[in-house]
Design a protein around this motif. Structure first.
Motif, short mmCIF file in Angstrom:
data_model
loop_
_atom_site.label_atom_id
_atom_site.label_comp_id
_atom_site.label_asym_id
_atom_site.label_seq_id
_atom_site.Cartn_x
_atom_site.Cartn_y
_atom_site.Cartn_z
N ARG A 55 0.63 -1.31 -0.03
CA ARG A 55 0.00 0.10 0.07
C ARG A 55 0.86 1.31 0.06
NH1 ARG A 55 -4.99 1.72 4.14
NH2 ARG A 55 -5.78 3.50 2.92
N ARG A 56 2.03 1.27 0.81
CA ARG A 56 2.87 2.44 0.99
C ARG A 56 3.48 2.85 -0.31
NH1 ARG A 56 7.64 3.37 3.16
NH2 ARG A 56 7.72 1.16 4.08
N LYS A 57 4.29 1.64 -0.83
CA LYS A 57 5.30 1.90 -2.02
C LYS A 57 5.03 1.42 -3.29
CE LYS A 57 9.66 0.61 -0.85
NZ LYS A 57 10.74 -0.07 -0.62
N GLY A 58 3.88 0.59 -3.27
CA GLY A 58 3.19 -0.18 -4.47
C GLY A 58 3.91 -1.40 -4.71
N PHE A 59 3.34 -2.24 -5.38
CA PHE A 59 3.85 -3.94 -5.57
C PHE A 59 5.08 -3.79 -6.33
CE2 PHE A 59 4.03 -7.60 -8.38
CZ PHE A 59 4.15 -8.42 -7.36
N ASP A 60 5.22 -2.90 -7.32
CA ASP A 60 6.41 -3.15 -8.30
C ASP A 60 7.56 -2.53 -7.40
OD1 ASP A 60 5.33 -4.16 -10.52
OD2 ASP A 60 4.74 -2.27 -11.27
N ALA A 61 7.34 -1.60 -6.47
CA ALA A 61 8.51 -0.85 -5.97
C ALA A 61 8.98 -1.71 -4.72
CB ALA A 61 8.31 0.51 -5.61
N THR A 62 8.26 -2.56 -4.23
CA THR A 62 8.33 -3.21 -2.94
C THR A 62 9.17 -4.72 -3.35
OG1 THR A 62 6.49 -2.52 -2.01
CG2 THR A 62 7.38 -4.46 -1.09
N SER A 63 10.33 -4.83 -3.03
CA SER A 63 11.06 -6.09 -2.97
C SER A 63 10.62 -7.33 -1.98
CB SER A 63 12.47 -5.95 -3.18
OG SER A 63 12.95 -5.49 -1.69
N THR A 64 10.94 -8.50 -2.17
CA THR A 64 10.69 -9.47 -1.19
C THR A 64 11.81 -9.20 -0.06
OG1 THR A 64 12.35 -10.92 -2.51
CG2 THR A 64 9.70 -11.13 -2.74
N ARG A 65 13.07 -8.57 -0.46
CA ARG A 65 13.77 -8.19 0.53
C ARG A 65 13.34 -7.25 1.63
NH1 ARG A 65 19.47 -8.50 0.85
NH2 ARG A 65 19.34 -9.26 -1.44
N ASP A 66 12.65 -6.29 1.01
CA ASP A 66 11.95 -5.43 1.88
C ASP A 66 11.02 -6.15 2.88
OD1 ASP A 66 13.14 -3.25 0.66
OD2 ASP A 66 11.43 -3.15 -0.83
N ILE A 67 10.25 -6.97 2.46
CA ILE A 67 9.12 -7.67 3.13
C ILE A 67 9.81 -8.48 4.25
CG2 ILE A 67 7.26 -9.38 3.08
CD1 ILE A 67 6.72 -8.30 0.16
N ALA A 68 10.95 -9.25 3.82
CA ALA A 68 11.49 -10.10 4.64
C ALA A 68 12.09 -9.25 5.93
CB ALA A 68 12.71 -10.91 3.88
N ALA A 69 12.78 -8.08 5.46
CA ALA A 69 13.26 -7.29 6.57
C ALA A 69 12.39 -6.87 7.47
CB ALA A 69 13.95 -6.01 5.99
N ALA A 70 11.11 -6.51 7.01
CA ALA A 70 10.00 -5.92 7.78
C ALA A 70 9.71 -6.96 8.89
CB ALA A 70 8.86 -5.71 7.02
N VAL A 71 9.94 -8.30 8.51
CA VAL A 71 9.43 -9.23 9.78
C VAL A 71 10.82 -9.86 10.14
CG1 VAL A 71 7.24 -9.73 8.59
CG2 VAL A 71 9.23 -10.98 8.11
N GLY B 231 -9.88 2.07 8.29
CA GLY B 231 -10.11 1.68 9.83
C GLY B 231 -8.72 0.94 9.96
N ALA B 232 -8.48 0.58 11.52
CA ALA B 232 -7.32 -0.10 11.85
C ALA B 232 -6.99 -1.53 10.58
CB ALA B 232 -7.67 -0.68 13.14
N GLY B 233 -5.88 -1.74 10.41
CA GLY B 233 -5.69 -3.04 9.68
C GLY B 233 -6.21 -2.75 8.20
N SER B 234 -6.41 -1.54 7.61
CA SER B 234 -7.06 -1.35 6.35
C SER B 234 -6.21 -1.52 5.10
CB SER B 234 -7.78 0.00 6.52
OG SER B 234 -6.89 0.96 6.71
N ASP B 235 -4.87 -1.91 5.06
CA ASP B 235 -4.17 -2.09 4.05
C ASP B 235 -4.73 -2.63 2.88
OD1 ASP B 235 -1.99 -0.19 5.10
OD2 ASP B 235 -1.52 -1.69 6.59
N PHE B 236 -5.50 -3.87 3.27
CA PHE B 236 -5.60 -4.97 2.52
C PHE B 236 -6.25 -4.82 1.05
CE2 PHE B 236 -4.42 -6.82 6.36
CZ PHE B 236 -3.32 -7.79 5.98
N ILE B 237 -7.74 -3.99 1.41
CA ILE B 237 -8.73 -3.82 0.32
C ILE B 237 -8.15 -2.77 -0.57
CG2 ILE B 237 -10.81 -3.13 -0.25
CD1 ILE B 237 -10.65 -5.98 0.95
N PRO B 238 -7.24 -1.74 -0.10
CA PRO B 238 -6.82 -0.60 -1.23
C PRO B 238 -5.53 -1.11 -2.06
CG PRO B 238 -7.18 0.23 1.17
CD PRO B 238 -7.41 -1.11 1.44
N VAL B 239 -5.07 -2.31 -1.50
CA VAL B 239 -4.01 -3.04 -2.17
C VAL B 239 -4.66 -3.67 -3.39
CG1 VAL B 239 -2.32 -4.75 -2.47
CG2 VAL B 239 -2.36 -3.18 -0.51
#
Length: 242
Positions: A58-74, A140-148
């Motif tokens: 949601r914040r960066k867009g699918f194309d601009a987000t790498s799996t490395r970014d996602i892995a680092a976040a967790v 609302g809270a946890g609302s990133d899913f539907i906008p994506v």
């Protein structure tokens, strides 16, 4: 002209029809059998990945987000997400699928709560419940899913889009009897199908401009939407302010 008795439908019938549609949606099989909670969690890391991916997509867009970014976040190594998902695209689809299933459950809960309201609640009051809940799903809270899901659907496969469309149809079908009741009462000034498309278009666009730190609350947004769509402001069944 049709007799008024044949044209009008009670709000109670609209609510009953809405619950029937929910029951059908819950019983209807959709693709592969649902996994157990343990299977879907994959040791809780899968859930963490989906939540982190939703925020980043949601914040960066699918194309601009790498799996490395996602892995680092967790706190994972860069290649670890592939243990849970075959590709970044599969993770994107999981975000959208989880978002729609959660939205359906939240809408069901909102309607069940509305069924406990005073018996004189009409179709307009039920429409406000649906609109207010939809704003909560979007903003609302946890609302990133539907906008994506709304803005990244081009990045998934046609088969995945078809699966999501079926879930979206289940979600939106509950609105149909409510809008039909409003139309029969002369409170909806355009055809039901067109009204549904316009209403969802307007509500969904709010993810582009709404800022929780500025302007209206979600309750005030729901009131404004009611005034816009049916020309009147309905008092919510419950409204509190901190």
């Amino acid at each position: 002209m049709d007799k008024p008795a044949l044209r009008t439908r009670s709000a109670a019938q609209a609510i009953a029809d809405g619950h029937s549609l929910i029951a059908v949606a819950e019983k209807r099989p959709r693709g592969r059998p649902r996994k157990t909670i343990d299977e879907r969690d994959d040791g809780n890391r899968r859930v963490e990945l989906v939540n982190a991916a939703a925020k980043l997509f949601r914040r960066k867009g699918f194309d601009a987000t790498s799996t490395r970014d996602i892995a680092a976040a967790v706190g994972m190594h860069s290649g670890s997400p592939f243990y849970h998902f075959k590709s970044k695209g599969a993770l994107l689809y999981a975000v959208m699928d989880e978002g729609m299933r959660s939205a359906i459950l939240r809408q069901t809960a909102a309607l069940e709560a509305a069924a406990q309201a005073p018996p004189d609640a009409d179709a307009a009051a039920l429409l406000r419940v649906l609109i207010r809940n939809h704003f909560d799903v979007l903003l609302g809270a946890g609302s990133d899913f539907i906008p994506v899901m709304l803005y990244e659907s081009r990045s998934i496969t046609a088969k995945q889009r078809a699966s999501l469309a079926r879930l979206q149809g289940d979600y939106e079908s509950v609105w149909e009897p409510v809008l039909q009741a409003l139309s029969s009462e002369g409170r909806l000034q355009c055809p039901v199908k067109l009204a549904r498309l316009l209403i969802f278009g307007a509500l969904n666009w709010s993810v582009q401009w709404f800022d929780a730190k500025k302007g209206a609350s979600l309750d005030e947004l729901a009131d404004a939407a009611m005034a816009l769509f049916i020309g009147e402001s309905q008092k919510p069944m419950r409204r509190t302010r901190a």
